[in-house]
Design a protein around this motif. Structure first.
Motif, short mmCIF file in Angstrom:
data_model
loop_
_atom_site.label_atom_id
_atom_site.label_comp_id
_atom_site.label_asym_id
_atom_site.label_seq_id
_atom_site.Cartn_x
_atom_site.Cartn_y
_atom_site.Cartn_z
N SER A 288 27.77 25.62 -61.01
CA SER A 288 27.40 25.26 -62.52
C SER A 288 28.53 25.64 -63.31
N SER A 289 29.26 26.56 -62.81
CA SER A 289 30.32 27.05 -63.46
C SER A 289 31.83 26.24 -63.23
N ASP A 290 31.75 25.58 -62.15
CA ASP A 290 32.92 25.05 -61.62
C ASP A 290 33.30 23.56 -62.17
N PRO A 291 34.59 23.14 -62.59
CA PRO A 291 34.82 22.04 -63.14
C PRO A 291 34.41 20.78 -62.13
N PRO A 292 34.02 19.47 -62.56
CA PRO A 292 33.65 18.45 -61.73
C PRO A 292 34.81 17.77 -61.39
N PHE A 293 35.57 18.16 -60.43
CA PHE A 293 36.76 17.82 -59.80
C PHE A 293 36.48 16.57 -59.15
N GLU A 294 35.57 16.66 -58.14
CA GLU A 294 35.44 15.53 -57.37
C GLU A 294 34.98 14.13 -58.10
N GLU A 295 34.00 14.34 -59.21
CA GLU A 295 33.49 13.49 -59.92
C GLU A 295 34.73 12.81 -60.75
N THR A 296 35.48 13.47 -61.27
CA THR A 296 36.36 13.13 -62.19
C THR A 296 37.54 12.46 -61.54
N TYR A 297 38.12 12.93 -60.59
CA TYR A 297 39.24 12.13 -59.68
C TYR A 297 38.79 11.57 -58.53
N PHE B 54 30.22 25.64 -66.88
CA PHE B 54 31.38 24.63 -67.41
C PHE B 54 31.15 24.08 -68.91
N ASN B 55 30.17 23.61 -69.30
CA ASN B 55 29.77 22.95 -70.55
C ASN B 55 30.08 23.93 -71.77
N LYS B 56 30.08 25.23 -71.47
CA LYS B 56 30.06 26.04 -72.34
C LYS B 56 31.65 26.53 -72.51
N LYS B 57 32.40 26.52 -71.34
CA LYS B 57 33.59 26.83 -71.32
C LYS B 57 34.52 25.69 -71.99
N LYS B 58 34.32 24.53 -71.88
CA LYS B 58 34.94 23.46 -72.22
C LYS B 58 34.93 23.13 -73.69
N GLU B 59 33.92 23.97 -74.46
CA GLU B 59 33.49 24.06 -75.85
C GLU B 59 34.56 24.65 -76.59
N ASP B 60 35.44 25.48 -76.02
CA ASP B 60 36.36 26.43 -76.69
C ASP B 60 35.65 27.47 -77.23
#
Length: 374
Positions: free
Chosen positions: A29-38, A125-131
């Motif tokens: 849940s903390s990992d960025p969605p690498f495989e989905e995005t790329y 991840f959703n919290k981290k990307k909100e700065d």
């Protein structure tokens, strides 16, 4: 009795399995969605491993970096102090990298830095990307992951980071942590302690490197490399199932004067030496120092900004923290002597060109853009 032991054994295994599942779930849940995005990149290159070339070779030999004991600068004789300074300059010319022990940063601060850093990256991840991760009040865009515009898998970095300007540390950048949210006061204090001590080390090394060039004028660095122009970068490299196809951090040089790196013992840092990639063996007692592009330009090519990367790991996550010694954006970078091999440029101009190249080509071109012969 036998059945009771069997039941207890099954229970313990179940608890162990659930604990592992919970840990993996939290990590996921903390990992960025690498495989989905790329995913389109992975589909396009799904059967092609990293190509073995001078810039992407996977044939690696492990080496120890030059090891320099900075304790000699304090407790050594005059001859030992001079030998220490000479070793720093020689490593900066021949390797562009070296490691230092007895550097003045306590083991306690380094261990606390790792502990607090892990807490931040464990946030969803959703919290981290909100700065606004853990209410850190970081500048917009501080949290970064992946690569902006990769054209192929070798331009994709399987990592995430918090890019923290010194002015963002504890909201105002002051040494008073009273304004920190109680939830993150330990992080604020630890980051500030680390930043203060590592910046002092960076300034000490810079002065030595300038001195060994035979240049006595130090005011450029004192006037332009200020606490509010430098920054920290906390890095995490998640386990990567596509490790044979992507890097943890793609090959690059640093766009600063000097970088000081504290890394864990997982390993993965590699650099180019004599046209070959070598793997840096982790040293738990040492910090890693490397020359950046600006010092190469300022020293007129005497000191060497070396291409380096981090390889991905299929099972283990890796953490590191880097301090970057940077000037203000309007600082003019020019050789300390003539004739210069690089034209004059501002740091702001250099960063803008790097960003433009990454956007257009997917990678940094760097100092070759500023050679006078071009």
């Amino acid at each position: 009795m036998a059945s009771a032991k069997v039941v207890e054994h099954i229970r313990k295994n179940a608890v162990k399995k659930q604990t592992t599942m919970d840990r993996n779930a939290n990590r996921s849940s903390s990992d960025p969605p690498f495989e989905e995005t790329y995913k389109n990149l992975f589909l396009k290159h799904s059967i092609k491993p990293l190509i073995t070339t001078p810039t992407t070779t996977t044939t690696i030999e492990e080496h120890d970096l030059p090891l320099i004991d900075l304790g000699q600068l304090v407790a050594g004789t005059a001859k030992e102090r001079e030998q220490c300074k000479t070793a720093i300059a020689e490593a900066s010319r021949e390797w562009g990298f070296f490691q230092v022990v007895n550097h003045g940063i306590s083991r306690h601060i380094l261990e606390e830095m790792t502990k607090e850093q892990v807490k931040v990256f464990r946030e969803p991840f959703n919290k981290k990307k909100e700065d606004n991760c853990m209410n850190l009040r970081l500048s917009p865009g501080s949290y970064r992951w992946g690569s902006p515009t990769p054209n192929c898998l070798t331009q994709l970095s399987w990592s995430e980071a918090f890019h923290i300007p010194m002015t963002d540390i504890c909201n105002t950048g002051s040494t008073n942590i009273d304004n920190c949210n109680p939830q993150v006061s330990n992080l604020c204090l630890t980051v500030k302690q680390f930043a203060i001590t590592v910046s002092e080390l960076a300034n000490k090394l810079t002065n030595i490197l300038v001195e060994k060039l035979g240049h006595e004028e130090l005011t450029f660095f004192e006037d332009n490399c200020l606490p509010n122009t430098c920054y920290l970068r906390m890095n995490r490299y998640p386990p990567c199932p596509k490790y044979s196809h992507v890097f943890g951090l793609m090959p690059h040089t640093d766009s600063d004067f000097l970088t000081i790196l504290y890394q864990d013992q997982v390993g993965g840092l590699q650099l180019v030496k004599d046209g070959k990639w070598i793997s840096v063996k982790p040293n738990p007692e040492a910090l890693i120092v490397n020359i950046g592009d600006l010092f190469q330009a300022w020293s007129n090519g005497v000191y060497n900004s070396v291409v380096h990367r981090v390889v991905a790991n299929p099972r283990l996550e890796r953490f590191s923290t880097a301090y970057f010694l940077c000037p203000s954006g309007d600082a003019i970078i020019q050789s300390f002597k003539e004739p210069s091999i690089y034209r004059k440029f501002s740091f702001g101009e250099y960063r803008q060109q790097v960003q433009q190249d990454v956007k257009e080509y997917g990678y940094k071109i760097g100092l070759s853009r500023f050679l006078i012969c071009n």
